[in-house]
Design an enzyme around this catalytic site. Structure first.
Site, mmCIF file in Angstrom:
data_model
loop_
_atom_site.group_PDB
_atom_site.id
_atom_site.type_symbol
_atom_site.label_atom_id
_atom_site.label_comp_id
_atom_site.label_asym_id
_atom_site.label_seq_id
_atom_site.Cartn_x
_atom_site.Cartn_y
_atom_site.Cartn_z
ATOM 1 N N CYS A 154 0.839 -1.198 0.000
ATOM 2 C CA CYS A 154 0.000 0.000 0.000
ATOM 3 C C CYS A 154 0.875 1.250 0.000
ATOM 4 C CB CYS A 154 -0.915 -0.004 1.227
ATOM 5 S SG CYS A 154 -1.913 1.489 1.393
ATOM 6 N N CYS A 157 -0.486 4.092 2.243
ATOM 7 C CA CYS A 157 -0.252 3.887 3.680
ATOM 8 C C CYS A 157 1.196 4.168 4.059
ATOM 9 C CB CYS A 157 -0.588 2.449 4.071
ATOM 10 S SG CYS A 157 -2.184 1.855 3.525
ATOM 11 N N ASP A 158 2.127 3.613 3.298
ATOM 12 C CA ASP A 158 3.529 3.575 3.715
ATOM 13 C C ASP A 158 4.460 4.482 2.917
ATOM 14 O OD1 ASP A 158 2.833 1.612 5.603
ATOM 15 O OD2 ASP A 158 3.006 0.039 4.093
#
Length: 330
Positions: A154, A157-158
Site C-alpha cells: 500500500c 499507507c507507507d
C-alpha cells in the site's frame, strides 16, 4: 481518512434474523447495503475494515462523476455516509464460517448462521459476500520477514515513510504504475520492476508513466528480499538472459494482482479452483440464498463493476425474499 464513528460492534444484533447480511464494506458491500436498505430490508454489514482496496488507493480517476479524480478514502467516506444515513449498521468482525441451518435449497426459505472470529453468531435469511480480494504476494524469501519493515502492499499507507529513499515497485498493471507515480510525486526514488516486456496498464496511465521518467527494469523478477532488521536489497533475475543481480533498496512495494479471501466459504462448494466465487447474471452462487459481488467474483476489478454487482445482488436477494414470503402466505 474516513471516520469510524456511528458504527455498531455487535451485541443486540445477534438476537434477530436479518433479511440480508452483507459480508464486506467495500464498494460492492456498501452498494448492496444502500439498495437493500432502500428496499426496506433489515440489513447488517459484517466487515473487519472499511472500503477494502478502494480505501487504500491514492487517486481514483475512472469512477463516473469525479472528472478530477477522488481519493479512495474520500470515496469510502461518501459511501459510508450514505449507508449510515439509511440506518444500516456495521459490526466490525471477521467472518469465520457460514452454515445453512435451515434451508430447503430449491423451495426455501433459508436461514444461515454466520460465525465470526470474535465468537459471535448472526442469523440471516440471505447472504451477500463482498469481501474482495487481498494483494497477491511474491512468495520469495524475505517477503514475510520484512513485511512492515520495508515490504509494503500500500503506497498510500507507507509511501510517506520512504521520502528521499530508494524503493522498487513490482508489477505492470494499473495499480503498479499508478502507485509508482504517486510515490515519485511525494519524493520517493522509484524504480519499477516488471516480469514481462510490456505493461498491462491502461494507455493513459502508460503515457503518464513514460512522461514521468521513472526507471524501468523489464523481463525481471524479484527472487529474494534481503536485509538486517529491515529491507536493504533485492535479488533480481532477468527471465530472458538468466542474469542475476543485486540492487540496494530501502523498500519494496508489491502490486501484482489479488487473491480471493474465501477460505471461510470453501466448505460450501461455491468457489472455483482459484478460490473465486462464480455467479450468474443475478449474482447467485451455487447455494440458494447466498449471493456474491465485487472482486470476489473474478471480474474486471474496478469500483464501477463492484457497485453494479452490489446493486444486482441486493435486488436478487429482495426478489428471493419476496418469492419465499409469497410461499409462506400461500
Amino acid at each position: 481518512m474516513f471516520s469510524l464513528g456511528g458504527f455498531s460492534r455487535g451485541g443486540e444484533y445477534e438476537n434477530k434474523t436479518w433479511d440480508v447480511l452483507i459480508i464486506g464494506a467495500g464498494p460492492a458491500g456498501f452498494t448492496a447495503a444502500i439498495y437493500a436498505a432502500r428496499f426496506g430490508l433489515e440489513t447488517l454489514i459484517l466487515s473487519k475494515d472499511l472500503g477494502g482496496n478502494m480505501a487504500l488507493t491514492d487517486l481514483i480517476e475512472n469512477y463516473p462523476g469525479f472528472p478530477e479524480g477522488i481519493s479512495g478514502s474520500e470515496l469510502t467516506n461518501k459511501m459510508h455516509e450514505q449507508v449510515k444515513n439509511l440506518g444500516v449498521d456495521i459490526v466490525f468482525d471477521e467472518v469465520e464460517r457460514i452454515d445453512p441451518t435451515e434451508c430447503a435449497y430449491y423451495e426455501g426459505p433459508c436461514k444461515f448462521a454466520v460465525k465470526t472470529k470474535n465468537g459471535k453468531e448472526y442469523k440471516a435469511k440471505t447472504i451477500i459476500i463482498a469481501v474482495g480480494a487481498a494483494p497477491r504476494k511474491l512468495h520469495v524469501p524475505g517477503e514475510e520477514e520484512f513485511t512492515g519493515r520495508g515490504v509494503s502492499y500500500c503506497a498510500t499507507c507507507d509511501g510517506p515513510l520512504f521520502k528521499g529513499k530508494k524503493v522498487i515497485v513490482v508489477g505492470g498493471g494499473n495499480t503498479a504504475l499508478q502507485e509508482a507515480l504517486y510515490l515519485k510525486s511525494i519524493g520517493v526514488d522509484v524504480t519499477l520492476v516488471h516480469r514481462r516486456d510490456q505493461f498491462r496498464a491502461d494507455k493513459i496511465l502508460q503515457d503518464r508513466f513514460k512522461e514521468s521518467g521513472i526507471p524501468v527494469i523489464l523481463n525481471t523478477v524479484v527472487t529474494e528480499i534481503k536485509g538486517d532488521g529491515k529491507v536493504e536489497a533485492v535479488k533480481l533475475k532477468n527471465r530472458v538472459t538468466g542474469e542475476e543481480t543485486e540492487m540496494a533498496v530501502d523498500g519494496v512495494f508489491i502490486f501484482i494482482g489479488y487473491e480471493p479471501k474465501t477460505d471461510f466459504v470453501k466448505h460450501l462448494g461455491i468457489t472455483d479452483e482459484y478460490g473465486y466465487i462464480p455467479v450468474d447474471m443475478h449474482m447467485r452462487t451455487k447455494v440458494k440464498g447466498i449471493f456474491a459481488a465485487g472482486d470476489i467474483t473474478n471480474v474486471f476489478k474496478q469500483i464501477a463493476v463492484a457497485v453494479g454487482q452490489g446493486a444486482i445482488a441486493a435486488n436478487s436477494a429482495k426478489e428471493l425474499l419476496e418469492e419465499w414470503n409469497s410461499k409462506v402466505v400461500e
